[in-house]
Scaffold this motif. Structure first.
Motif, short mmCIF file in Angstrom:
data_model
loop_
_atom_site.label_atom_id
_atom_site.label_comp_id
_atom_site.label_asym_id
_atom_site.label_seq_id
_atom_site.Cartn_x
_atom_site.Cartn_y
_atom_site.Cartn_z
N UNK A 121 0.85 -1.21 0.00
CA UNK A 121 0.00 0.00 0.00
C UNK A 121 0.88 1.25 0.00
N UNK A 122 1.92 1.24 0.82
CA UNK A 122 2.84 2.39 0.88
C UNK A 122 3.54 2.58 -0.47
N UNK A 123 4.00 1.47 -1.05
CA UNK A 123 4.68 1.55 -2.36
C UNK A 123 3.74 2.11 -3.42
N UNK A 124 2.49 1.64 -3.42
CA UNK A 124 1.51 2.13 -4.40
C UNK A 124 1.23 3.61 -4.18
N UNK A 125 1.16 4.02 -2.92
CA UNK A 125 0.91 5.43 -2.61
C UNK A 125 2.06 6.31 -3.11
N UNK A 126 3.25 5.73 -3.18
CA UNK A 126 4.43 6.47 -3.67
C UNK A 126 4.60 6.33 -5.19
N UNK A 127 3.64 5.69 -5.83
CA UNK A 127 3.67 5.57 -7.29
C UNK A 127 4.42 4.36 -7.81
#
Length: 190
Positions: A121-127
């Motif tokens: 989720x964090x990685x996706x939030x960072x693109x």
């Protein structure tokens, strides 16, 4: 990601539903047995008292002592019924609520099932849309961290030493994760 979250919710609902039905079935069984014992006490109290004397003598009490205890207990039929449920049937009335149990199971499952998704989720939030080795490693570390937390909680609640509860929790979690991964590989064709 969507598959992971939908699977998590579906599995949580399944586990919560199973907990609800299991607790409800236990309650129904307890009520059925209690009603049966109550009828037996009302229909032939002396036979029920004789059963209790037999149970206490099998526990090692002398016949007269067992009879005296049963006579004292027999002065209160409702109390006698509760003792019979425990001594004869090994059933202890619980105060569990099926709906509450199902909610606790659902939310506990969802919270702990979500933890491996945190790095993603964090990685996706960072693109970052590609699953890298670093994200996989972070997922494993976060999962192990939360299994340690769960093991410590298990130790605290269950009284098992932490050095037994934590490795056991990690082992069971790792086996479950391995089975899930293996199943995914098997059905994805490689």
């Amino acid at each position: 990601m969507a598959l992971g979250i939908s699977s998590m919710i579906g599995d949580g609902l399944g586990m919560g539903s199973a907990d609800y039905l299991g607790t409800k079935s236990d309650d129904e069984y307890m009520t059925q047995e209690e009603n049966r014992e109550r009828r037996e006490i009302e229909n032939d109290f002396e036979a029920e008292k004789a059963e209790m004397v037999e149970i206490y003598t099998e526990m090692g009490l002398e016949g007269p002592v067992a009879t005296e205890i049963v006579d004292i207990l027999g002065q209160n039929k409702e109390g006698f019924l509760k003792i019979m449920m425990i001594e004869e049937l090994q059933l202890l009335a619980g105060e569990e609520n099926p709906f509450t149990n199902s909610l606790v199971t659902f939310f506990s499952f969802v919270i702990f099932a979500f933890t491996p998704l945190i790095p993603i989720v964090i990685a996706r939030a960072q693109g970052l849309n590609k699953l890298t080795n670093a994200i996989v490693l972070q997922t494993i570390l976060v999962s192990v961290f939360f299994m340690i937390v769960l093991g410590l909680g298990k130790s605290f609640v269950g009284g098992l030493p932490w050095y037994c509860a934590v490795p056991e929790t990690i082992l069971v979690g790792a086996l479950a994760a391995g089975a899930a991964y293996g199943t995914g590989v098997l059905f994805s064709g490689g």
